[in-house]
Design a protein around this motif. Structure first.
Motif, PDB file in Angstrom:
ATOM      1  N   LYS A  78       0.345 -17.570  -3.699  1.00  0.00           N
ATOM      2  CA  LYS A  78       0.813 -16.471  -4.612  1.00  0.00           C
ATOM      3  C   LYS A  78       0.731 -17.463  -6.084  1.00  0.00           C
ATOM      4  O   LYS A  78      -0.535 -17.038  -7.105  1.00  0.00           O
ATOM      5  CB  LYS A  78       2.398 -16.089  -5.101  1.00  0.00           C
ATOM      6  CG  LYS A  78       2.692 -15.084  -5.512  1.00  0.00           C
ATOM      7  CD  LYS A  78       3.943 -14.628  -4.783  1.00  0.00           C
ATOM      8  CE  LYS A  78       4.219 -13.482  -4.037  1.00  0.00           C
ATOM      9  NZ  LYS A  78       5.453 -13.073  -4.058  1.00  0.00           N
ATOM     10  N   GLU A 109      -5.986  -8.699  -5.330  1.00  0.00           N
ATOM     11  CA  GLU A 109      -5.543  -7.533  -4.527  1.00  0.00           C
ATOM     12  C   GLU A 109      -4.382  -8.057  -3.973  1.00  0.00           C
ATOM     13  O   GLU A 109      -3.488  -9.161  -3.466  1.00  0.00           O
ATOM     14  CB  GLU A 109      -6.305  -7.963  -4.000  1.00  0.00           C
ATOM     15  CG  GLU A 109      -6.271  -6.599  -2.072  1.00  0.00           C
ATOM     16  CD  GLU A 109      -7.630  -6.568  -1.579  1.00  0.00           C
ATOM     17  OE1 GLU A 109      -7.809  -5.168  -0.497  1.00  0.00           O
ATOM     18  OE2 GLU A 109      -9.056  -6.814  -2.410  1.00  0.00           O
ATOM     19  N   VAL A 110      -3.743  -6.551  -3.653  1.00  0.00           N
ATOM     20  CA  VAL A 110      -2.422  -7.163  -2.388  1.00  0.00           C
ATOM     21  C   VAL A 110      -3.111  -7.272  -1.491  1.00  0.00           C
ATOM     22  O   VAL A 110      -3.638  -7.585  -0.543  1.00  0.00           O
ATOM     23  CB  VAL A 110      -1.687  -5.482  -2.101  1.00  0.00           C
ATOM     24  CG1 VAL A 110      -0.267  -5.230  -3.835  1.00  0.00           C
ATOM     25  CG2 VAL A 110      -2.104  -4.466  -2.018  1.00  0.00           C
ATOM     26  N   GLU A 111      -1.975  -8.358  -0.307  1.00  0.00           N
ATOM     27  CA  GLU A 111      -1.285  -8.965   0.825  1.00  0.00           C
ATOM     28  C   GLU A 111      -2.406  -7.183   1.821  1.00  0.00           C
ATOM     29  O   GLU A 111      -1.923  -6.310   1.764  1.00  0.00           O
ATOM     30  CB  GLU A 111      -0.337  -9.455   1.393  1.00  0.00           C
ATOM     31  CG  GLU A 111      -1.280 -10.005   2.016  1.00  0.00           C
ATOM     32  CD  GLU A 111       0.468 -10.533   3.097  1.00  0.00           C
ATOM     33  OE1 GLU A 111       0.617 -10.823   4.490  1.00  0.00           O
ATOM     34  OE2 GLU A 111       1.352 -10.720   2.372  1.00  0.00           O
ATOM     35  N   THR A 121       3.349  -2.018  -0.579  1.00  0.00           N
ATOM     36  CA  THR A 121       2.411  -2.354  -1.243  1.00  0.00           C
ATOM     37  C   THR A 121       2.427  -2.185  -3.289  1.00  0.00           C
ATOM     38  O   THR A 121       2.597  -2.587  -4.396  1.00  0.00           O
ATOM     39  CB  THR A 121       1.667  -1.083  -1.327  1.00  0.00           C
ATOM     40  OG1 THR A 121       0.593  -1.374  -0.194  1.00  0.00           O
ATOM     41  CG2 THR A 121       0.386  -0.885  -2.344  1.00  0.00           C
ATOM     42  N   GLN A 124       4.936  -4.862  -4.301  1.00  0.00           N
ATOM     43  CA  GLN A 124       4.216  -6.361  -4.112  1.00  0.00           C
ATOM     44  C   GLN A 124       2.699  -6.391  -5.586  1.00  0.00           C
ATOM     45  O   GLN A 124       2.987  -6.888  -6.060  1.00  0.00           O
ATOM     46  CB  GLN A 124       2.908  -6.706  -2.337  1.00  0.00           C
ATOM     47  CG  GLN A 124       2.491  -7.898  -3.593  1.00  0.00           C
ATOM     48  CD  GLN A 124       1.570  -8.750  -2.042  1.00  0.00           C
ATOM     49  OE1 GLN A 124       1.072  -8.794  -2.130  1.00  0.00           O
ATOM     50  NE2 GLN A 124       2.595  -9.268  -0.957  1.00  0.00           N
ATOM     51  N   ALA A 125       2.686  -4.841  -5.953  1.00  0.00           N
ATOM     52  CA  ALA A 125       1.659  -4.496  -7.142  1.00  0.00           C
ATOM     53  C   ALA A 125       3.069  -4.387  -7.935  1.00  0.00           C
ATOM     54  O   ALA A 125       2.073  -5.578  -9.131  1.00  0.00           O
ATOM     55  CB  ALA A 125       1.070  -3.293  -6.941  1.00  0.00           C
ATOM     56  N   LEU A 128       2.742  -8.930  -8.561  1.00  0.00           N
ATOM     57  CA  LEU A 128       1.436  -9.601  -9.305  1.00  0.00           C
ATOM     58  C   LEU A 128       1.575  -9.191 -10.673  1.00  0.00           C
ATOM     59  O   LEU A 128       0.450 -10.126 -11.054  1.00  0.00           O
ATOM     60  CB  LEU A 128       0.785  -9.036  -7.727  1.00  0.00           C
ATOM     61  CG  LEU A 128       0.635  -9.168  -6.949  1.00  0.00           C
ATOM     62  CD1 LEU A 128      -0.722  -8.302  -5.492  1.00  0.00           C
ATOM     63  CD2 LEU A 128      -0.273 -11.041  -5.849  1.00  0.00           C
ATOM     64  N   ILE A 139      -3.948  -4.726 -10.958  1.00  0.00           N
ATOM     65  CA  ILE A 139      -3.732  -4.942  -9.580  1.00  0.00           C
ATOM     66  C   ILE A 139      -4.435  -3.920  -8.381  1.00  0.00           C
ATOM     67  O   ILE A 139      -4.730  -2.856  -8.296  1.00  0.00           O
ATOM     68  CB  ILE A 139      -2.276  -4.655  -9.654  1.00  0.00           C
ATOM     69  CG1 ILE A 139      -1.301  -5.129 -10.221  1.00  0.00           C
ATOM     70  CG2 ILE A 139      -2.158  -5.378  -7.811  1.00  0.00           C
ATOM     71  CD1 ILE A 139      -1.673  -6.954 -10.469  1.00  0.00           C
ATOM     72  N   ILE A 141      -5.191  -1.798  -5.080  1.00  0.00           N
ATOM     73  CA  ILE A 141      -4.792  -1.240  -4.187  1.00  0.00           C
ATOM     74  C   ILE A 141      -5.510  -0.353  -2.747  1.00  0.00           C
ATOM     75  O   ILE A 141      -6.539   0.179  -3.883  1.00  0.00           O
ATOM     76  CB  ILE A 141      -3.527  -0.132  -4.783  1.00  0.00           C
ATOM     77  CG1 ILE A 141      -2.338  -0.654  -5.217  1.00  0.00           C
ATOM     78  CG2 ILE A 141      -2.784   0.744  -3.766  1.00  0.00           C
ATOM     79  CD1 ILE A 141      -1.128  -0.001  -5.970  1.00  0.00           C
TER      80      ILE A 141
END
Length: 374
Positions: A78, A109-111, A121, A124-125, A128, A139, A141
């Protein structure tokens, strides 16, 4: 200044580089591409970061610092990736200001392992967005079924989103609906809609790769004559849907509040089949209000010999429908094609993420061993 790339930009196509690394930033390569190659944005993904972190020693010093603080693999990834994206955002800040935020964008990008998990999602968005802390970030998705409500929720919080891994028109319609729903939520939440931006990344070359494999298996003259036509037809129909949707009453109400259109972004535009022209997925998809994110190899090819001959997309819907109908008539299910591509896309990014984790894990172990030796 590359005149051919400038002509592409003048035709209304925003040129975004599909790559990022620490070396591009520290060598001023990215700044040079912005200054001389009409580059106005950057996209990243797990594969790009896995490649960047596995080559050279550009990340060694920061990895050593993080190892000294006993950073986990997840937190190290990260830190490394968001630092690159934040610094790239700063390189493109002037572009963002000059275009009122339309361009000058950098995507993270999210994981990929969260692609089927809506709530994770969203979380994490949000994370980030806060860590990168730049208004010109996007971001990413994935446009999975589980991703659609996440896109709406994140947009509703005023976060700008790059929706990725779109292959089908049906899913694209769902993506646009999620964006409009998000804008409506954002307005209700008191956000300034003019500050929210989005692109919808419609994948191109992978469609031809999958369809052409099936056409080759059929092997008739009729089938072979349709090779390398599905992807461009699909993209042209996506643009038709974009024009129709962003001309309706629902959009008009949002536009009156300052909302920005969610532009189509042509992704996966590097040619996979060496028999095809290397600029095919750029020159054949020239149209205003779009983004084309290219690997540097494709960008250099266009700078060398790419041609802009005007709008290659508008008004070609009937022709595109005929191509896809002819493919279906041969017994190839386009619904199955796009589902296979979505599943493969998520799986490929999962594998890249695993490579990224292994690379960072190894780098942390090496750094900790050196610290222990000291």
């Amino acid at each position: 200044m590359s005149e051919r790339l400038k002509a592409l930009a003048d035709a209304g196509v925003s040129i975004w580089l599909d790559d990022l690394s620490r070396d591009r930033l520290t060598s001023n390569n990215l700044a040079d591409l912005v200054a001389n190659s009409s580059v106005t944005g950057v996209t990243t993904n797990p594969t790009i970061f896995a490649g960047a972190l596995s080559k050279g020693d550009a990340y060694n010093a920061q990895t050593a610092e993080l190892a000294a603080r006993d950073s986990t693999v997840e937190d190290t990834i990260k830190a490394l990736t968001t630092d690159d994206v934040r610094n790239a955002c700063d390189v493109l800040a002037a572009t963002s200001a000059a275009t009122n935020g339309v361009d000058g964008r950098v995507s993270i990008e999210v994981e990929p392992g969260l692609a089927r998990n809506t709530e994770a999602t969203i979380a994490q968005a949000q994370d980030l967005w806060k860590i990168v802390d730049r208004p010109n970030a996007l971001i990413k998705i994935p446009a999975t079924l589980e991703g659609l409500p996440a896109i709406a929720a994140v947009t509703g919080e005023g976060i700008s989103v790059n929706v990725t891994l779109i292959f089908s028109l049906e899913r694209y319609a769902g993506v646009i609906d999620a964006y409009l729903t998000g804008l409506e939520q954002a307005a209700a939440n008191g956000h300034d809609l003019s500050k929210i931006h989005s692109v919808a990344s419609f994948f191109v070359s992978r469609v031809d790769t999958e369809v052409d494999k099936r056409l080759a298996a059929i092997g008739t003259d009729e089938a072979l004559a349709l090779k390398s036509k599905a992807a461009i037809a699909n993209a042209r129909l996506a643009y038709e849907l974009f024009e129709q949707t962003f001309a309706g009453e629902r959009w008009a109400a949002l536009e009156a509040q300052g909302a920005n259109k969610q532009r189509p972004l042509w992704a996966s535009t590097g040619v996979k089949d060496p028999a095809l022209p290397d600029t095919l997925y750029v020159s054949e998809l020239v149209v205003a209000d779009t983004v084309n994110t290219m690997p540097e190899k494709t960008m250099q090819a266009f700078a060398d010999h790419g041609e802009v001959t005007g709008d290659e997309v508008s008004g070609k819907g009937d022709e595109a429908r005929a191509v896809l109908a002819a493919i279906e008539a041969l017994g190839i299910s386009f619904d199955d094609v796009v589902q296979v591509l979505e599943d493969e896309g998520v799986d490929k990014f999962d594998k890249s993420w695993a490579e990224l984790v292994a690379t960072v894990e190894g780098a942390l172990d090496e750094a900790k061993a050196k610290l222990a030796g000291n």
